[in-house]
Design a protein around this motif. Structure first.
Motif, PDB file in Angstrom:
ATOM      1  N   ILE A 127       0.846  -1.195   0.000  1.00 29.22           N
ATOM      2  CA  ILE A 127       0.000   0.000   0.000  1.00 29.22           C
ATOM      3  C   ILE A 127       0.884   1.248   0.000  1.00 29.22           C
ATOM      4  CG2 ILE A 127      -1.593   1.376   1.414  1.00 29.22           C
ATOM      5  CD1 ILE A 127      -2.918  -1.254   2.255  1.00 29.22           C
ATOM      6  N   GLY A 128       1.993   1.186   0.765  1.00 28.16           N
ATOM      7  CA  GLY A 128       2.935   2.305   0.784  1.00 28.16           C
ATOM      8  C   GLY A 128       3.493   2.607  -0.588  1.00 28.16           C
ATOM      9  N   ILE A 129       3.829   1.575  -1.347  1.00 27.62           N
ATOM     10  CA  ILE A 129       4.341   1.772  -2.707  1.00 27.62           C
ATOM     11  C   ILE A 129       3.292   2.427  -3.592  1.00 27.62           C
ATOM     12  CG2 ILE A 129       5.045   0.546  -4.808  1.00 27.62           C
ATOM     13  CD1 ILE A 129       7.250   0.765  -2.753  1.00 27.62           C
ATOM     14  N   LEU A 130       2.042   1.990  -3.475  1.00 28.95           N
ATOM     15  CA  LEU A 130       0.958   2.577  -4.266  1.00 28.95           C
ATOM     16  C   LEU A 130       0.737   4.043  -3.905  1.00 28.95           C
ATOM     17  CD1 LEU A 130      -1.628  -0.373  -4.228  1.00 28.95           C
ATOM     18  CD2 LEU A 130      -0.115   0.319  -6.101  1.00 28.95           C
ATOM     19  N   VAL A 131       0.884   4.363  -2.621  1.00 23.57           N
ATOM     20  CA  VAL A 131       0.744   5.754  -2.180  1.00 23.57           C
ATOM     21  C   VAL A 131       1.850   6.610  -2.794  1.00 23.57           C
ATOM     22  CG1 VAL A 131       0.893   7.313  -0.189  1.00 23.57           C
ATOM     23  CG2 VAL A 131      -0.446   5.202  -0.024  1.00 23.57           C
ATOM     24  N   ILE A 132       3.088   6.120  -2.743  1.00 27.38           N
ATOM     25  CA  ILE A 132       4.222   6.865  -3.307  1.00 27.38           C
ATOM     26  C   ILE A 132       4.005   7.129  -4.797  1.00 27.38           C
ATOM     27  CG2 ILE A 132       6.673   6.721  -3.898  1.00 27.38           C
ATOM     28  CD1 ILE A 132       7.066   5.117  -1.295  1.00 27.38           C
ATOM     29  N   GLU A 133       3.622   6.092  -5.526  1.00 24.76           N
ATOM     30  CA  GLU A 133       3.417   6.237  -6.974  1.00 24.76           C
ATOM     31  C   GLU A 133       2.256   7.179  -7.274  1.00 24.76           C
ATOM     32  OE1 GLU A 133       2.520   5.815 -11.040  1.00 24.76           O
ATOM     33  OE2 GLU A 133       1.134   5.272  -9.441  1.00 24.76           O
ATOM     34  N   GLY A 134       1.265   7.152  -6.418  1.00 32.12           N
ATOM     35  CA  GLY A 134       0.084   7.965  -6.666  1.00 32.12           C
ATOM     36  C   GLY A 134       0.283   9.441  -6.405  1.00 32.12           C
ATOM     37  N   VAL A 135       1.167   9.788  -5.451  1.00 28.81           N
ATOM     38  CA  VAL A 135       1.311  11.195  -5.071  1.00 28.81           C
ATOM     39  C   VAL A 135       2.552  11.855  -5.668  1.00 28.81           C
ATOM     40  CG1 VAL A 135       0.069  10.821  -2.906  1.00 28.81           C
ATOM     41  CG2 VAL A 135       2.562  10.671  -2.924  1.00 28.81           C
ATOM     42  N   ASP A 136       3.501  11.062  -6.157  1.00 28.20           N
ATOM     43  CA  ASP A 136       4.744  11.636  -6.681  1.00 28.20           C
ATOM     44  C   ASP A 136       4.759  11.514  -8.204  1.00 28.20           C
ATOM     45  OD1 ASP A 136       7.330  12.481  -7.241  1.00 28.20           O
ATOM     46  OD2 ASP A 136       8.183  11.514  -5.468  1.00 28.20           O
ATOM     47  N   VAL A 137       4.567  12.642  -8.883  1.00 30.24           N
ATOM     48  CA  VAL A 137       4.464  12.637 -10.343  1.00 30.24           C
ATOM     49  C   VAL A 137       5.814  12.359 -11.005  1.00 30.24           C
ATOM     50  CG1 VAL A 137       2.499  14.212 -10.361  1.00 30.24           C
ATOM     51  CG2 VAL A 137       4.809  15.155 -10.402  1.00 30.24           C
ATOM     52  N   ARG A 138       6.900  12.394 -10.226  1.00 27.88           N
ATOM     53  CA  ARG A 138       8.235  12.127 -10.791  1.00 27.88           C
ATOM     54  C   ARG A 138       8.463  10.634 -11.013  1.00 27.88           C
ATOM     55  NH1 ARG A 138      11.465  15.131  -6.100  1.00 27.88           N
ATOM     56  NH2 ARG A 138       9.878  13.934  -4.962  1.00 27.88           N
ATOM     57  N   ILE A 139       7.569   9.794 -10.504  1.00 26.86           N
ATOM     58  CA  ILE A 139       7.755   8.345 -10.589  1.00 26.86           C
ATOM     59  C   ILE A 139       6.751   7.775 -11.585  1.00 26.86           C
ATOM     60  CG2 ILE A 139       7.820   6.181  -9.298  1.00 26.86           C
ATOM     61  CD1 ILE A 139       8.196   7.946  -6.787  1.00 26.86           C
ATOM     62  N   SER A 140       7.246   7.322 -12.724  1.00 26.14           N
ATOM     63  CA  SER A 140       6.373   6.742 -13.739  1.00 26.14           C
ATOM     64  C   SER A 140       6.103   5.281 -13.410  1.00 26.14           C
ATOM     65  CB  SER A 140       7.036   6.834 -15.117  1.00 26.14           C
ATOM     66  OG  SER A 140       8.167   5.966 -15.176  1.00 26.14           O
ATOM     67  N   PRO A 141       4.971   4.746 -13.884  1.00 25.47           N
ATOM     68  CA  PRO A 141       4.700   3.314 -13.673  1.00 25.47           C
ATOM     69  C   PRO A 141       5.824   2.425 -14.196  1.00 25.47           C
ATOM     70  CG  PRO A 141       2.737   4.429 -14.461  1.00 25.47           C
ATOM     71  CD  PRO A 141       3.859   5.426 -14.552  1.00 25.47           C
ATOM     72  N   PHE A 142       6.517   2.879 -15.261  1.00 26.55           N
ATOM     73  CA  PHE A 142       7.600   2.089 -15.840  1.00 26.55           C
ATOM     74  C   PHE A 142       8.726   1.885 -14.834  1.00 26.55           C
ATOM     75  CE2 PHE A 142      11.719   2.068 -18.124  1.00 26.55           C
ATOM     76  CZ  PHE A 142      11.587   0.870 -18.802  1.00 26.55           C
ATOM     77  N   TYR A 143       9.219   2.986 -14.240  1.00 26.93           N
ATOM     78  CA  TYR A 143      10.338   2.870 -13.298  1.00 26.93           C
ATOM     79  C   TYR A 143       9.891   2.252 -11.972  1.00 26.93           C
ATOM     80  CZ  TYR A 143      13.340   5.385 -16.491  1.00 26.93           C
ATOM     81  OH  TYR A 143      14.084   5.738 -17.593  1.00 26.93           O
ATOM     82  N   LEU A 144       8.633   2.450 -11.620  1.00 25.58           N
ATOM     83  CA  LEU A 144       8.109   1.765 -10.431  1.00 25.58           C
ATOM     84  C   LEU A 144       8.149   0.257 -10.649  1.00 25.58           C
ATOM     85  CD1 LEU A 144       6.637   1.858  -7.660  1.00 25.58           C
ATOM     86  CD2 LEU A 144       4.487   1.836  -8.945  1.00 25.58           C
ATOM     87  N   THR A 145       7.730  -0.179 -11.838  1.00 24.28           N
ATOM     88  CA  THR A 145       7.739  -1.610 -12.164  1.00 24.28           C
ATOM     89  C   THR A 145       9.161  -2.162 -12.163  1.00 24.28           C
ATOM     90  OG1 THR A 145       5.753  -1.339 -13.518  1.00 24.28           O
ATOM     91  CG2 THR A 145       7.064  -3.333 -13.881  1.00 24.28           C
ATOM     92  N   ILE A 146      10.105  -1.401 -12.725  1.00 27.78           N
ATOM     93  CA  ILE A 146      11.508  -1.823 -12.735  1.00 27.78           C
ATOM     94  C   ILE A 146      12.026  -1.973 -11.306  1.00 27.78           C
ATOM     95  CG2 ILE A 146      13.857  -0.995 -13.202  1.00 27.78           C
ATOM     96  CD1 ILE A 146      12.942  -0.042 -15.872  1.00 27.78           C
ATOM     97  N   GLY A 147      11.694  -1.015 -10.451  1.00 30.02           N
ATOM     98  CA  GLY A 147      12.147  -1.066  -9.068  1.00 30.02           C
ATOM     99  C   GLY A 147      11.596  -2.262  -8.312  1.00 30.02           C
ATOM    100  N   VAL A 148      10.289  -2.519  -8.480  1.00 31.65           N
ATOM    101  CA  VAL A 148       9.652  -3.653  -7.805  1.00 31.65           C
ATOM    102  C   VAL A 148      10.221  -4.966  -8.352  1.00 31.65           C
ATOM    103  CG1 VAL A 148       7.476  -4.874  -7.422  1.00 31.65           C
ATOM    104  CG2 VAL A 148       7.559  -2.384  -7.238  1.00 31.65           C
ATOM    105  N   ALA A 149      10.437  -5.020  -9.664  1.00 31.14           N
ATOM    106  CA  ALA A 149      11.028  -6.232 -10.267  1.00 31.14           C
ATOM    107  C   ALA A 149      12.429  -6.484  -9.719  1.00 31.14           C
ATOM    108  CB  ALA A 149      11.068  -6.094 -11.785  1.00 31.14           C
ATOM    109  N   GLY A 150      13.202  -5.413  -9.544  1.00 35.96           N
ATOM    110  CA  GLY A 150      14.535  -5.546  -8.974  1.00 35.96           C
ATOM    111  C   GLY A 150      14.489  -6.101  -7.557  1.00 35.96           C
TER     112      GLY A 150
END
Length: 289
Positions: A127-150
């Motif tokens: 849920i914390g990750i979803l909150v970060i992605e939702g409120v921070d426009v500097r984080i695209s779904p692409f790089y979020l996915t790369i980070g989680v995959a890592g």
């Protein structure tokens, strides 16, 4: 004021934080090329230590050791990519999901059971990750996915380390990571080489040195202190990241981002403490029998 084990872990987290800053200072150098330079330095330093301690550098479980090296290298490429493209503290926070993936994947790899409370802790972190992605426009779904995959692939790597811990010398496990990553990253870099210029060389050297120091002090910490007393100190790295990100890169965050980071850390730390409690209970029951 602090035990030796705690001091070592605090040094380890500091050196990892400095490594992260160095990576972010060279965004024009491909992540896999940075891993190539890091691997060269790590192979040399690890080899010298192994030879001095007269340890067989090749180990006996070569299949698992090579797999650990491959998964570790892939996870590192993904993590370095996020470091170079999203705020420092956010990239570090996403990487902190790796203990959760380690536990979840451990169900299949090392046949570890997960208790109901742990799933709740996992949910809090995600849920914390979803909150970060939702409120921070500097984080695209692409790089979020790369980070989680890592973080997920790191979970595979850590489970392999757990399988190897009772079979191989710890320094051999450490050595195989850069040894496998070196040809992999070197060959790939031939086709996407960016020539380092000026201070780039010093920064790339520091990446390798800081990494080696961080791993050394982390190992020393685990050898001199109970795991339950020092493992959670890894997460002080988020405060280093917030401070260094502000000083070095002028990075600031909204209240929502801080809430998201806090949720991730709370979920991870609660899971670690809960596992430690279960381990102690099991140990007491074994002694009583």
């Amino acid at each position: 004021m602090f035990s030796k084990g705690v001091q070592y872990m605090l040094l380890s987290t500091l050196f990892f934080a400095l490594m992260n800053v160095c990576i972010k200072l060279v965004p024009h150098i491909p992540a896999i090329e940075i891993i190539f330079f890091r691997s060269v330095i790590s192979v040399v330093m690890s080899y010298l230590v192994l030879r001095r301690q007269q340890v067989n550098i090749w180990g006996t479980n070569k299949g698992l050791l090579i797999t650990r090296g491959i998964t570790g290298a892939i996870a590192l490429v993904l993590y370095f990519t996020t470091l170079q493209n999203i705020p420092l503290a956010t990239a570090v926070t996403i990487q902190y999901l790796s203990p959760i993936f380690t536990t979840i994947l451990g169900i299949f790899i090392v046949k570890e059971k997960v208790k109901p409370w742990q799933w709740i802790f996992f949910l809090v972190s995600f849920i914390g990750i979803l909150v970060i992605e939702g409120v921070d426009v500097r984080i695209s779904p692409f790089y979020l996915t790369i980070g989680v995959a890592g973080a997920a692939i790191s979970g595979i790597s850590y489970n392999i380390i757990r399988k190897l811990n009772t079979r191989e010398h710890p320094l051999v496990i450490v050595f195989y990571f850069p040894m496998v990553a070196l040809p992999f990253s070197g060959i790939y870099s031939l086709f996407d080489w960016v020539q380092p210029m000026g201070w780039d060389w010093a920064i790339l050297l520091l990446v390798g040195v800081f990494t080696q120091l961080a791993q050394y002090y982390m190992t020393m910490s685990y050898q001199t202190e109970e795991l339950s007393k020092v493992a959670h100190l890894n997460y002080i790295g988020i405060f280093y990241a917030l401070l260094l990100g502000f000083i070095m890169f002028d990075e600031t965050f909204t209240i929502g981002s801080y809430v998201g980071m806090a949720l991730v850390l709370v979920g991870v730390i609660l899971n670690i403490r809960y596992k430690s409690k279960l381990a102690k209970t099991a140990e007491l029951e074994a002694v009583s029998k």
